[in-house]
Design a protein around this motif. Structure first.
Motif, PDB file in Angstrom:
ATOM      1  N   ALA A  46       0.458  -1.406  -0.241  1.00 28.23           N
ATOM      2  CA  ALA A  46       0.098  -0.379   0.079  1.00 28.23           C
ATOM      3  C   ALA A  46       0.953   0.965  -0.032  1.00 28.23           C
ATOM      4  N   THR A  47       1.998   1.290   0.679  1.00 27.36           N
ATOM      5  CA  THR A  47       2.488   2.205   0.477  1.00 27.36           C
ATOM      6  C   THR A  47       3.310   2.415  -1.205  1.00 27.36           C
ATOM      7  N   MET A  48       3.656   1.172  -1.540  1.00 30.85           N
ATOM      8  CA  MET A  48       4.412   1.760  -2.779  1.00 30.85           C
ATOM      9  C   MET A  48       3.584   2.233  -3.765  1.00 30.85           C
ATOM     10  N   VAL A  49       2.551   1.993  -3.706  1.00 33.69           N
ATOM     11  CA  VAL A  49       1.378   2.811  -4.644  1.00 33.69           C
ATOM     12  C   VAL A  49       1.246   3.595  -3.833  1.00 33.69           C
ATOM     13  N   ARG A  50       1.381   4.355  -2.905  1.00 35.04           N
ATOM     14  CA  ARG A  50       0.549   5.776  -2.372  1.00 35.04           C
ATOM     15  C   ARG A  50       2.068   6.368  -2.556  1.00 35.04           C
ATOM     16  N   VAL A  51       3.626   5.922  -2.939  1.00 41.17           N
ATOM     17  CA  VAL A  51       4.596   6.641  -3.313  1.00 41.17           C
ATOM     18  C   VAL A  51       4.591   6.965  -4.531  1.00 41.17           C
ATOM     19  N   GLY A  52       3.737   6.249  -5.430  1.00 41.10           N
ATOM     20  CA  GLY A  52       3.941   6.169  -6.766  1.00 41.10           C
ATOM     21  C   GLY A  52       2.923   7.084  -7.143  1.00 41.10           C
ATOM     22  N   ARG A  53       1.619   7.272  -6.396  1.00 45.80           N
ATOM     23  CA  ARG A  53       1.005   8.078  -6.498  1.00 45.80           C
ATOM     24  C   ARG A  53       1.154   9.253  -6.585  1.00 45.80           C
ATOM     25  N   GLU A  54       2.077   9.395  -5.688  1.00 42.03           N
ATOM     26  CA  GLU A  54       2.463  11.188  -5.118  1.00 42.03           C
ATOM     27  C   GLU A  54       3.387  11.696  -5.986  1.00 42.03           C
ATOM     28  N   LYS A  55       3.743  10.347  -6.901  1.00 42.84           N
ATOM     29  CA  LYS A  55       4.574  10.560  -8.035  1.00 42.84           C
ATOM     30  C   LYS A  55       3.367  11.380  -9.736  1.00 42.84           C
ATOM     31  N   ILE A  71      -2.850   1.915 -13.542  1.00 39.32           N
ATOM     32  CA  ILE A  71      -1.427   1.669 -13.958  1.00 39.32           C
ATOM     33  C   ILE A  71      -0.593   0.131 -13.143  1.00 39.32           C
ATOM     34  N   LEU A  72      -0.650   1.235 -11.365  1.00 42.84           N
ATOM     35  CA  LEU A  72       0.212   0.346 -10.617  1.00 42.84           C
ATOM     36  C   LEU A  72      -0.361  -0.588 -10.751  1.00 42.84           C
ATOM     37  N   LEU A  73      -1.852  -0.751 -11.024  1.00 47.63           N
ATOM     38  CA  LEU A  73      -2.696  -2.787 -10.049  1.00 47.63           C
ATOM     39  C   LEU A  73      -2.590  -2.996 -11.492  1.00 47.63           C
ATOM     40  N   LYS A  74      -2.482  -2.590 -12.747  1.00 46.37           N
ATOM     41  CA  LYS A  74      -2.722  -3.226 -13.423  1.00 46.37           C
ATOM     42  C   LYS A  74      -1.807  -5.203 -13.741  1.00 46.37           C
ATOM     43  N   ASN A  75      -2.978  -5.381 -14.204  1.00 45.07           N
ATOM     44  CA  ASN A  75      -2.447  -6.915 -14.431  1.00 45.07           C
ATOM     45  C   ASN A  75      -1.855  -7.837 -12.619  1.00 45.07           C
ATOM     46  N   THR A  76      -2.246  -6.810 -11.249  1.00 44.16           N
ATOM     47  CA  THR A  76      -1.682  -6.858 -10.043  1.00 44.16           C
ATOM     48  C   THR A  76      -2.829  -8.237  -9.471  1.00 44.16           C
ATOM     49  N   GLY A  77      -4.120  -8.716  -9.697  1.00 36.03           N
ATOM     50  CA  GLY A  77      -4.718  -8.980  -9.087  1.00 36.03           C
ATOM     51  C   GLY A  77      -5.088  -8.157  -7.297  1.00 36.03           C
ATOM     52  N   LEU A  86       5.337  -9.105  -6.526  1.00 34.36           N
ATOM     53  CA  LEU A  86       6.525  -8.637  -8.151  1.00 34.36           C
ATOM     54  C   LEU A  86       5.850  -7.767  -9.072  1.00 34.36           C
ATOM     55  N   SER A  87       4.630  -7.745  -9.524  1.00 33.28           N
ATOM     56  CA  SER A  87       4.099  -7.765 -10.588  1.00 33.28           C
ATOM     57  C   SER A  87       3.567  -6.055 -10.350  1.00 33.28           C
ATOM     58  N   LEU A  88       3.404  -5.796  -8.923  1.00 36.71           N
ATOM     59  CA  LEU A  88       3.402  -4.125  -8.711  1.00 36.71           C
ATOM     60  C   LEU A  88       4.347  -3.867  -8.186  1.00 36.71           C
ATOM     61  N   THR A  89       5.862  -4.351  -8.592  1.00 36.08           N
ATOM     62  CA  THR A  89       6.663  -3.689  -8.332  1.00 36.08           C
ATOM     63  C   THR A  89       7.529  -3.607  -9.931  1.00 36.08           C
ATOM     64  N   GLU A  90       7.419  -4.474 -10.608  1.00 39.63           N
ATOM     65  CA  GLU A  90       7.286  -3.886 -12.144  1.00 39.63           C
ATOM     66  C   GLU A  90       6.888  -2.761 -11.754  1.00 39.63           C
ATOM     67  N   MET A 114      -8.555  -4.179  -0.524  1.00 38.12           N
ATOM     68  CA  MET A 114      -7.776  -5.077  -0.323  1.00 38.12           C
ATOM     69  C   MET A 114      -6.284  -4.185  -0.267  1.00 38.12           C
ATOM     70  N   LEU A 115      -5.763  -3.219  -0.528  1.00 39.83           N
ATOM     71  CA  LEU A 115      -4.893  -2.254   0.243  1.00 39.83           C
ATOM     72  C   LEU A 115      -5.440  -1.365   1.214  1.00 39.83           C
ATOM     73  N   ALA A 116      -7.045  -1.251   1.751  1.00 40.17           N
ATOM     74  CA  ALA A 116      -7.210  -0.911   2.349  1.00 40.17           C
ATOM     75  C   ALA A 116      -8.315  -1.591   3.577  1.00 40.17           C
ATOM     76  N   ASP A 117      -7.748  -2.737   3.595  1.00 43.01           N
ATOM     77  CA  ASP A 117      -7.405  -4.294   4.135  1.00 43.01           C
ATOM     78  C   ASP A 117      -7.000  -4.182   5.637  1.00 43.01           C
ATOM     79  N   PRO A 118      -6.172  -4.222   6.138  1.00 41.33           N
ATOM     80  CA  PRO A 118      -5.248  -4.485   6.854  1.00 41.33           C
ATOM     81  C   PRO A 118      -4.792  -5.428   7.725  1.00 41.33           C
ATOM     82  N   THR A 119      -5.990  -6.665   7.309  1.00 43.79           N
ATOM     83  CA  THR A 119      -5.416  -7.830   7.518  1.00 43.79           C
ATOM     84  C   THR A 119      -5.465  -8.349   5.961  1.00 43.79           C
ATOM     85  N   ALA A 120      -5.434  -7.764   4.854  1.00 36.80           N
ATOM     86  CA  ALA A 120      -5.142  -8.108   3.755  1.00 36.80           C
ATOM     87  C   ALA A 120      -3.743  -8.808   3.503  1.00 36.80           C
ATOM     88  N   ARG A 121      -3.636 -10.249   3.478  1.00 34.95           N
ATOM     89  CA  ARG A 121      -2.377 -10.526   2.156  1.00 34.95           C
ATOM     90  C   ARG A 121      -2.003 -11.018   0.547  1.00 34.95           C
TER      91      ARG A 121
END
Length: 342
Positions: A19-28, A34-40, A59-63, A45-52
């Motif tokens: 979720a922090t990775m997504v936030r950093v991307g959005r701040e840029k 685009i960040l979540l494309k093909n990641t599922g 890896l797909s998010l990182t790419e 899920m990002l808003a659910d603190p119990t999600a895994r």
């Protein structure tokens, strides 16, 4: 492939850091879709603190983040953005430790709660101590980013935990060539920064380990560690004998030890190891094939290495034998995984 106890397809990764990775991307200025494309990965899920998430999703998010990030400093930016809150219950336990040494020991014990593939070690000597990244990712662009995340995050967390913003390592070692953003490192480190080193590590004065933490609380630390232990115990079946074998195989990609050597490293006999693996429905050869298959698919999907080099990296000196084995593992030729991304 990443060294550590992990699985590409099991939901082992807490959502906090992604979720922090997504936030950093959005701040840029990057769009979330685009960040979540093909990641599922979904916004829910990002808003659910119990999600895994699965490691494949991470890896797909990182790419996606690397591919679209408008600067070369993604690793540094992430290292600075990930704070102790993103570590969940482990972060709470670390925050309450007596000193840096006990915080590091806690991190070593429970780091898989944050990232099951992330590993580090602490090598304490007389005058200096190395806090060393030991995760291995054979995808250079991701590994280089992780090196930056590691040194910046550990340094900034140390300053936050001790309340000493002037705290500096003796040296910073990075296991990659000097990039074109060297000046950005200097915003975080007032010490020598050495590139093309054998390993990525922070070299600190050994006295650093005894620095007290400003929020130390013995009772809170004990309570939080107990909860970490409970969480780890619930993950236990995912880190049994099969995972231990995987960890050994992944520690030296391409030079996989035979079963008797693995048994010796686990302080058991070959027969006992084989029986234990059989009890959980697998075998040494099956685990080895799974490791080779996952490594090969990742290389095929995420690198331009020729088949001959990929074969060698997963332990085959003869590319034709590798092709036969790969077809047995996946029912496809290696070219299938190259063509699907073209």
């Amino acid at each position: 492939m990443i060294r550590g106890t992990w699985s590409l397809t099991e939901p082992l990764v807490p959502v906090n850091v992604p979720a922090t990775m997504v936030r950093v991307g959005r701040e840029k200025g990057l769009q979330q879709d685009i960040l979540l494309k093909n990641t599922g990965i979904t916004e829910e899920m990002l808003a659910d603190p119990t999600a895994r998430l699965t490691y494949q999703q991470l890896l797909s998010l990182t790419e996606n983040l690397i591919r679209n990030y408008p600067a070369n400093t993604l690793g540094i930016d992430l290292g600075a953005a990930v704070n102790i809150n993103q570590y969940g219950m482990l972060g709470y336990a670390i925050l309450s430790c007596a000193d840096i040494r006990s915080a590091l020991q806690l991190g070593l014990k429970y780091h898989s709660l944050i990232d099951p593939a992330f590993t580090f070690e602490v090598v304490e000597q007389q005058q200096t101590t190395a806090i060393r990244l030991t995760t291995h990712i054979p995808l250079d662009h991701i590994y280089r980013m992780l090196c930056d995340v590691f040194v910046v995050n550990f340094a900034t967390l140390g300053r936050f935990l001790t309340g000493n913003n002037a705290l500096q390592p003796v040296e910073v070692h990075l296991n990659h060539p000097a990039p074109d953003y060297i000046d950005v490192y200097k915003e975080y480190f007032d010490c020598p920064i050495l590139f093309d080193q054998p390993r990525t590590e922070l070299i600190v004065d050994s006295g650093y380990l005894d620095l007290p933490l400003i929020m130390a609380d013995q009772a809170t630390a004990a309570m939080a560690e107990s909860q970490c232990a409970e969480i780890l115990a619930r993950m236990g079946p995912k880190e049994g004998i099969a995972a231990k074998v995987r960890r050994i195989l992944l520690s030296n990609p391409g030079q996989f030890p035979p079963v008797d050597v693995v048994a010796s490293q686990l302080a058991t006999s070959t027969r006992t190891l084989s029986r234990s693996l059989q009890e959980v429905g697998t075998s040494y050869q099956r685990i080895l094939d799974e490791v080779r298959k996952e490594m090969a698919i990742e290389y095929l999907r995420n690198s331009a290495l020729p088949i001959e080099e990929i074969a060698a990296l997963v332990g085959y000196s003869d590319p034709s034998n590798f092709r036969k084995a790969f077809r047995r593992w996946t029912s496809h030729a290696p070219s299938y995984y190259r063509e699907e991304n073209e």
